[in-house]
Each structure stands twice: as structure tokens, then as C-alpha cells.
Motif scaffolding. Structure first.
Motif, PDB file in Angstrom:
ATOM      1  N   VAL A  20       0.862  -1.178   0.000  1.00 27.98           N
ATOM      2  CA  VAL A  20       0.000   0.000   0.000  1.00 27.98           C
ATOM      3  C   VAL A  20       0.896   1.224   0.000  1.00 27.98           C
ATOM      4  O   VAL A  20       1.850   1.299   0.785  1.00 27.98           O
ATOM      5  CB  VAL A  20      -0.915   0.006   1.244  1.00 27.98           C
ATOM      6  N   GLY A  24      -3.196   8.330  -3.175  1.00 27.60           N
ATOM      7  CA  GLY A  24      -4.358   7.711  -3.794  1.00 27.60           C
ATOM      8  C   GLY A  24      -4.968   8.611  -4.851  1.00 27.60           C
ATOM      9  O   GLY A  24      -4.302   9.477  -5.425  1.00 27.60           O
ATOM     10  N   GLY A  25      -6.253   8.429  -5.064  1.00 28.74           N
ATOM     11  CA  GLY A  25      -6.958   9.177  -6.090  1.00 28.74           C
ATOM     12  C   GLY A  25      -6.869  10.683  -5.915  1.00 28.74           C
ATOM     13  O   GLY A  25      -6.791  11.422  -6.901  1.00 28.74           O
ATOM     14  N   ASP A  26      -6.858  11.142  -4.675  1.00 25.17           N
ATOM     15  CA  ASP A  26      -6.752  12.588  -4.419  1.00 25.17           C
ATOM     16  C   ASP A  26      -5.430  13.156  -4.927  1.00 25.17           C
ATOM     17  O   ASP A  26      -5.336  14.350  -5.215  1.00 25.17           O
ATOM     18  CB  ASP A  26      -6.901  12.897  -2.931  1.00 25.17           C
ATOM     19  N   ASP A  68      -5.799  -1.007  -7.127  1.00 24.74           N
ATOM     20  CA  ASP A  68      -6.920  -0.548  -6.305  1.00 24.74           C
ATOM     21  C   ASP A  68      -6.587   0.847  -5.793  1.00 24.74           C
ATOM     22  O   ASP A  68      -5.542   1.040  -5.166  1.00 24.74           O
ATOM     23  CB  ASP A  68      -7.123  -1.512  -5.125  1.00 24.74           C
ATOM     24  N   VAL A  69      -7.458   1.806  -6.081  1.00 25.67           N
ATOM     25  CA  VAL A  69      -7.199   3.190  -5.671  1.00 25.67           C
ATOM     26  C   VAL A  69      -8.323   3.677  -4.760  1.00 25.67           C
ATOM     27  O   VAL A  69      -9.498   3.588  -5.114  1.00 25.67           O
ATOM     28  CB  VAL A  69      -7.080   4.122  -6.904  1.00 25.67           C
ATOM     29  N   GLN A  70      -7.935   4.166  -3.611  1.00 23.94           N
ATOM     30  CA  GLN A  70      -8.833   4.831  -2.670  1.00 23.94           C
ATOM     31  C   GLN A  70      -8.433   6.304  -2.653  1.00 23.94           C
ATOM     32  O   GLN A  70      -7.388   6.667  -3.175  1.00 23.94           O
ATOM     33  CB  GLN A  70      -8.687   4.193  -1.283  1.00 23.94           C
ATOM     34  N   PRO A  71      -9.227   7.172  -2.031  1.00 27.20           N
ATOM     35  CA  PRO A  71      -8.869   8.594  -2.045  1.00 27.20           C
ATOM     36  C   PRO A  71      -7.478   8.904  -1.484  1.00 27.20           C
ATOM     37  O   PRO A  71      -6.764   9.749  -2.031  1.00 27.20           O
ATOM     38  CB  PRO A  71      -9.961   9.246  -1.197  1.00 27.20           C
ATOM     39  N   ALA A  74      -3.292   3.717  -2.228  1.00 22.37           N
ATOM     40  CA  ALA A  74      -3.471   2.802  -3.362  1.00 22.37           C
ATOM     41  C   ALA A  74      -2.766   1.492  -3.051  1.00 22.37           C
ATOM     42  O   ALA A  74      -1.735   1.470  -2.382  1.00 22.37           O
ATOM     43  CB  ALA A  74      -2.906   3.415  -4.642  1.00 22.37           C
ATOM     44  N   ARG A  75      -3.349   0.402  -3.539  1.00 21.60           N
ATOM     45  CA  ARG A  75      -2.742  -0.916  -3.405  1.00 21.60           C
ATOM     46  C   ARG A  75      -2.119  -1.290  -4.734  1.00 21.60           C
ATOM     47  O   ARG A  75      -2.673  -0.994  -5.795  1.00 21.60           O
ATOM     48  CB  ARG A  75      -3.803  -1.945  -3.014  1.00 21.60           C
TER      49      ARG A  75
END
Length: 123
Positions: A20, A24-26, A68-71, A74-75
Motif C-alpha cells: 500500500v 491515492g486518487g486525491d 486498487d485506488v482509494q482517495p 493505493a494498493r
């Protein structure tokens, strides 16, 4: 137009092939992006004249591809090991008896699409 530079650090080593990163997305991270993981424990470079520490050498340990992307994070899966024969040729990482140790805090840096080898980017 220059691609954005995204840098961060390894926030968690999830398992032998997944980590991780703390971006991330932000921060503009998207699935499929490839990041280089660099060691943070290279040798210290000291100025022989002043004795002042100039910095540390860093080496690329491996590359990971985001899936996999979270705000805020990211993984990513292991993609290319760069210290081996396979890495030199840009062949996707296939685990063997060699162990690459990734530590929380290792730095990560986005590999711009135009800087990737053609056969690596096409996979």
C-alpha cells in the motif's frame, strides 16, 4: 505537456506481492500506474573536504502496478524486480528464491509512461 510526478512512501506491506502506498486518487493515482520502489537505506555520501553529509544513494528495488485506488492510498502488486536479470530485461516479476525486502517508509515514484520500456508498458 509533462506528466505529473507522484511520489510517496510504502505505508503497508500487505503480503509477499502486495503493498500500500500513501498516495491515492486525491493525488492523481489511477489503476495501471507503475511505481518504482526505492530503498531508503543506501550508503551516506560525505563531502571529503567539509565532512558534511551530502545525502544517501538510493537504488530501485522493484516496480509495482496499482490495481486498487482509494482517495488517500493505493494498493499495488509486484510488477518488475529491478535488481535481477529479469529486471534488467524488463520481464514481469516471477518469484524465485531471491527475496527483495520492502520496508514501510521506502519511497515510491511514478514511472512516467514515456519512460517505460515498450515491452513493459504493453503488458
Amino acid at each position: 505537456m509533462t506528466a505529473p510526478t507522484i511520489t510517496g512512501q510504502v505505508a503497508l506491506v500487505e503480503d509477499d506481492y502486495t503493498l500500500v502506498i500513501n498516495r491515492g486518487g486525491d493525488a492523481g493515482v489511477r489503476p495501471g500506474m507503475i511505481f518504482a520502489v526505492h530503498s531508503t537505506s543506501g550508503p551516506v555520501i560525505t563531502d571529503p573536504e567539509s565532512g558534511r553529509e551530502l545525502g544517501r544513494l538510493s537504488r530501485e528495488k522493484l516496480r509495482v502496478r496499482v490495481f486498487d485506488v482509494q482517495p488517500l492510498f493505493a494498493r499495488a502488486h509486484t510488477f518488475v524486480e529491478t535488481d535481477s536479470f529479469h529486471g534488467l530485461l524488463g520481464i514481469p516479476f516471477v518469484p524465485d528464491d531471491d527475496v527483495v525486502v520492502i520496508d514501510v517508509g521506502d519511497t515510491v515514484e511514478l514511472i512516467p509512461r514515456d519512460a517505460r520500456r515498450t515491452h513493459v508498458a504493453a503488458q
